[in-house]
Write a protein that holds these residues in place. Structure first.
Motif, PDB file in Angstrom:
ATOM      1  N   GLY A  94       0.813  -1.211   0.000  1.00 18.01           N
ATOM      2  CA  GLY A  94       0.000   0.000   0.000  1.00 18.01           C
ATOM      3  C   GLY A  94       0.846   1.260   0.000  1.00 18.01           C
ATOM      4  O   GLY A  94       0.539   2.232  -0.712  1.00 18.01           O
ATOM      5  N   ALA A  95       1.907   1.257   0.800  1.00 24.71           N
ATOM      6  CA  ALA A  95       2.806   2.414   0.832  1.00 24.71           C
ATOM      7  C   ALA A  95       3.435   2.639  -0.530  1.00 24.71           C
ATOM      8  O   ALA A  95       3.606   3.778  -0.980  1.00 24.71           O
ATOM      9  N   TYR A  96       3.771   1.547  -1.201  1.00 26.21           N
ATOM     10  CA  TYR A  96       4.374   1.642  -2.527  1.00 26.21           C
ATOM     11  C   TYR A  96       3.395   2.274  -3.511  1.00 26.21           C
ATOM     12  O   TYR A  96       3.758   3.176  -4.273  1.00 26.21           O
ATOM     13  N   VAL A  97       2.145   1.824  -3.511  1.00 23.35           N
ATOM     14  CA  VAL A  97       1.136   2.383  -4.414  1.00 23.35           C
ATOM     15  C   VAL A  97       0.992   3.885  -4.182  1.00 23.35           C
ATOM     16  O   VAL A  97       0.995   4.686  -5.133  1.00 23.35           O
ATOM     17  N   ARG A  98       0.861   4.285  -2.929  1.00 21.15           N
ATOM     18  CA  ARG A  98       0.657   5.701  -2.627  1.00 21.15           C
ATOM     19  C   ARG A  98       1.863   6.537  -3.056  1.00 21.15           C
ATOM     20  O   ARG A  98       1.704   7.627  -3.623  1.00 21.15           O
ATOM     21  N   ARG A 102       2.033   9.158  -6.540  1.00 20.73           N
ATOM     22  CA  ARG A 102       2.295  10.584  -6.268  1.00 20.73           C
ATOM     23  C   ARG A 102       3.547  11.077  -6.972  1.00 20.73           C
ATOM     24  O   ARG A 102       3.595  12.216  -7.445  1.00 20.73           O
ATOM     25  N   THR A 103       4.565  10.235  -7.069  1.00 16.45           N
ATOM     26  CA  THR A 103       5.871  10.701  -7.555  1.00 16.45           C
ATOM     27  C   THR A 103       6.291  10.114  -8.898  1.00 16.45           C
ATOM     28  O   THR A 103       7.175  10.673  -9.557  1.00 16.45           O
ATOM     29  N   GLY A 104       5.708   8.987  -9.293  1.00 13.93           N
ATOM     30  CA  GLY A 104       6.149   8.325 -10.518  1.00 13.93           C
ATOM     31  C   GLY A 104       7.465   7.593 -10.390  1.00 13.93           C
ATOM     32  O   GLY A 104       7.989   7.061 -11.370  1.00 13.93           O
ATOM     33  N   ALA A 105       8.024   7.539  -9.193  1.00 14.80           N
ATOM     34  CA  ALA A 105       9.374   6.998  -9.011  1.00 14.80           C
ATOM     35  C   ALA A 105       9.343   5.714  -8.195  1.00 14.80           C
ATOM     36  O   ALA A 105       9.654   5.702  -7.003  1.00 14.80           O
ATOM     37  N   GLY A 106       8.975   4.616  -8.851  1.00 12.41           N
ATOM     38  CA  GLY A 106       9.007   3.318  -8.203  1.00 12.41           C
ATOM     39  C   GLY A 106      10.351   2.632  -8.409  1.00 12.41           C
ATOM     40  O   GLY A 106      11.356   3.275  -8.727  1.00 12.41           O
ATOM     41  N   PHE A 107      10.349   1.314  -8.251  1.00 14.35           N
ATOM     42  CA  PHE A 107      11.595   0.568  -8.404  1.00 14.35           C
ATOM     43  C   PHE A 107      12.152   0.679  -9.826  1.00 14.35           C
ATOM     44  O   PHE A 107      13.353   0.551 -10.034  1.00 14.35           O
ATOM     45  N   ILE A 156       6.589  -6.194  -3.637  1.00 17.03           N
ATOM     46  CA  ILE A 156       6.797  -4.978  -4.419  1.00 17.03           C
ATOM     47  C   ILE A 156       6.108  -5.094  -5.776  1.00 17.03           C
ATOM     48  O   ILE A 156       5.518  -4.129  -6.289  1.00 17.03           O
ATOM     49  N   ALA A 157       6.156  -6.291  -6.376  1.00 16.34           N
ATOM     50  CA  ALA A 157       5.508  -6.494  -7.674  1.00 16.34           C
ATOM     51  C   ALA A 157       4.002  -6.240  -7.583  1.00 16.34           C
ATOM     52  O   ALA A 157       3.397  -5.686  -8.521  1.00 16.34           O
ATOM     53  N   ILE A 158       3.393  -6.625  -6.485  1.00 12.67           N
ATOM     54  CA  ILE A 158       1.973  -6.349  -6.289  1.00 12.67           C
ATOM     55  C   ILE A 158       1.732  -4.842  -6.255  1.00 12.67           C
ATOM     56  O   ILE A 158       0.855  -4.310  -6.954  1.00 12.67           O
TER      57      ILE A 158
END
Length: 208
Positions: A94-98, A102-107, A156-158
């Motif tokens: 959930g933290a990853y989704v949020r 917001r930032t577009g900067a995932g893994f 993280i993939a989820i």
């Protein structure tokens, strides 16, 4: 055409990094460029090169900030999830989704392939700290290191999958807010974690 702006030395570097996040959130990594960031700030296309010699170095600075901030967001979400180790790990999705919506900067940004050859100690420290936090959450949930790494990857993939689908407009319903999608990701991660084999559990059987 907007007028060119001027920044003090330190202000421009910080503004370039923030504008990079804004651009990533709107357009994604494929359209990310130094020139596009400069246009967003209404500065000359040469101005960013006083701080970053090329796209990789600018993206590396973004990666450093993103790793630090995502780790903080994950730690906060895990803390809010309570004492149950599995719930704390599920909160990562959930933290990853949020964060990513917001930032577009995932893994895909933090660990972008083009950064592998970039020698940046600050980035190395932040990405290492991020992964350590994730591995610690997985091991606290009863997984040995060799099981913790793929479990973190799957969690993280989820989160990344839900964030990507949201960005692509897959969730068309008006009530599909970021928080709702984040909660769905937590639910999916919770199921994943409960079904993930524990050390010594027979293959193909759900752990007790």
């Amino acid at each position: 055409m907007p007028a060119k702006r001027s920044y003090h030395h330190g202000e421009l570097r910080a503004a370039l990094i923030q504008a990079s996040f804004d651009l990533l959130a709107e357009s994604g990594l494929q359209r990310f460029s130094v020139a596009a960031v400069a246009r967003r700030l209404a500065v000359s296309t040469a101005a960013p090169y006083r701080h970053f010699p090329d796209r990789a170095h600018l993206l590396g600075a973004v990666s450093t900030t993103a790793a630090h901030d995502l780790r903080a967001a994950i730690a906060e979400a895990a803390g809010a999830a309570g004492e149950n180790p599995a719930e704390r790990l599920a909160a990562v999705a959930g933290a990853y989704v949020r964060y990513v919506t917001r930032t577009g900067a995932g893994f895909h940004v933090i660990f972008a392939a083009e950064l592998y050859q970039l020698h940046d100690e600050a980035r190395r420290e932040q990405t290492s700290a991020l992964m350590t936090t994730l591995i610690d959450l997985a091991t606290a949930a009863g997984r040995a290191y060799r099981e913790a790494v793929p479990l973190v990857e799957a969690t993280i993939a989820i989160g990344h999958g839900y964030a990507s689908l949201y960005a692509d407009g897959f969730f068309a319903r008006k009530d599909a807010t970021v928080d709702e999608i984040a909660n769905r990701a937590v639910d999916a991660a919770r199921t994943l974690i409960s079904d993930w084999p524990r050390p010594g559990a027979p293959a193909g059987r759900r752990p007790a």
